[in-house]
Write a protein that holds these residues in place. Sequence first.
Motif, short mmCIF file in Angstrom:
data_model
loop_
_atom_site.label_atom_id
_atom_site.label_comp_id
_atom_site.label_asym_id
_atom_site.label_seq_id
_atom_site.Cartn_x
_atom_site.Cartn_y
_atom_site.Cartn_z
N UNK A 22 76.83 -18.10 30.21
CA UNK A 22 76.78 -16.66 29.99
C UNK A 22 76.79 -16.34 28.49
N UNK A 23 77.65 -17.04 27.75
CA UNK A 23 77.72 -16.80 26.30
C UNK A 23 76.38 -17.10 25.65
N UNK A 24 75.77 -18.24 25.97
CA UNK A 24 74.49 -18.57 25.36
C UNK A 24 73.38 -17.66 25.89
N UNK A 25 73.46 -17.23 27.15
CA UNK A 25 72.48 -16.28 27.67
C UNK A 25 72.51 -15.00 26.85
N UNK A 26 73.70 -14.52 26.55
CA UNK A 26 73.82 -13.29 25.76
C UNK A 26 73.32 -13.52 24.33
N UNK A 84 58.07 -16.58 24.08
CA UNK A 84 58.07 -17.11 25.45
C UNK A 84 59.06 -18.26 25.67
N UNK A 85 59.27 -19.11 24.69
CA UNK A 85 60.22 -20.21 24.85
C UNK A 85 61.63 -19.66 25.03
N UNK A 86 61.96 -18.61 24.31
CA UNK A 86 63.29 -18.01 24.46
C UNK A 86 63.45 -17.37 25.83
N UNK A 87 62.36 -16.86 26.42
CA UNK A 87 62.43 -16.33 27.78
C UNK A 87 62.73 -17.44 28.77
N UNK A 88 62.12 -18.60 28.58
CA UNK A 88 62.39 -19.75 29.44
C UNK A 88 63.84 -20.20 29.27
N UNK A 89 64.32 -20.19 28.04
CA UNK A 89 65.72 -20.55 27.80
C UNK A 89 66.65 -19.58 28.51
N UNK A 90 66.35 -18.30 28.44
CA UNK A 90 67.18 -17.29 29.11
C UNK A 90 67.18 -17.50 30.62
#
Length: 183
Positions: free
Chosen positions: A51-55, A12-18
């Motif tokens: 965008x790079x970190x999102x990917x 879930x934390x990675x979803x918030x980061x995304x």
Amino acid sequence: MTTRAIFNEDGPIEDIQSASLAIAALFAVMAALGTRILARFVAITTACISIIFFMREMPLCRDNVTVYCVSKTWLPIIIGATALILLIATIVFEYRHRGGLLRAIHPRLSWPLALIAAALACSQFAEHFDIVVMEESIESYGFMILTLSSIWLFRFSRTQHLPPLRTRAKASLHRVKHVFLHH
């Protein structure tokens, strides 16, 4: 859920980061459309970094993950294309505004990106020692700073009084044609 499950890869934390990175990219792109020269370059840089970190944060597609994911093939292509856009924007910016890159990386303008870089370096250090909660927390902090920076850039762009985008695009195209035809 356990703390480990909340902070685990693709948790879930990675979803918030995304979500934070997607918002950062969106606001940075909107800011780039409404700003001039130096602020536009900073906004494009912010959008590309987002965008790079999102990917990088997006889960890889596999048997149990098929909806919100990226394939191993497309991940490096998208990251590479985004990095290429940033490289081209940097070259064009420096070519058109000699010494502009030094103004762009001046601490007065680039301190949020430096703070983000420091936070992400610390998160990588925590990942090296397998301290997952610390890694994801510091990473989230860096991404939230990136989001707030892009929102600030967007707010700043709203105060600019520019001609419509279509007019500016035609003028830029005319200048590019002039350079190629007369040099």
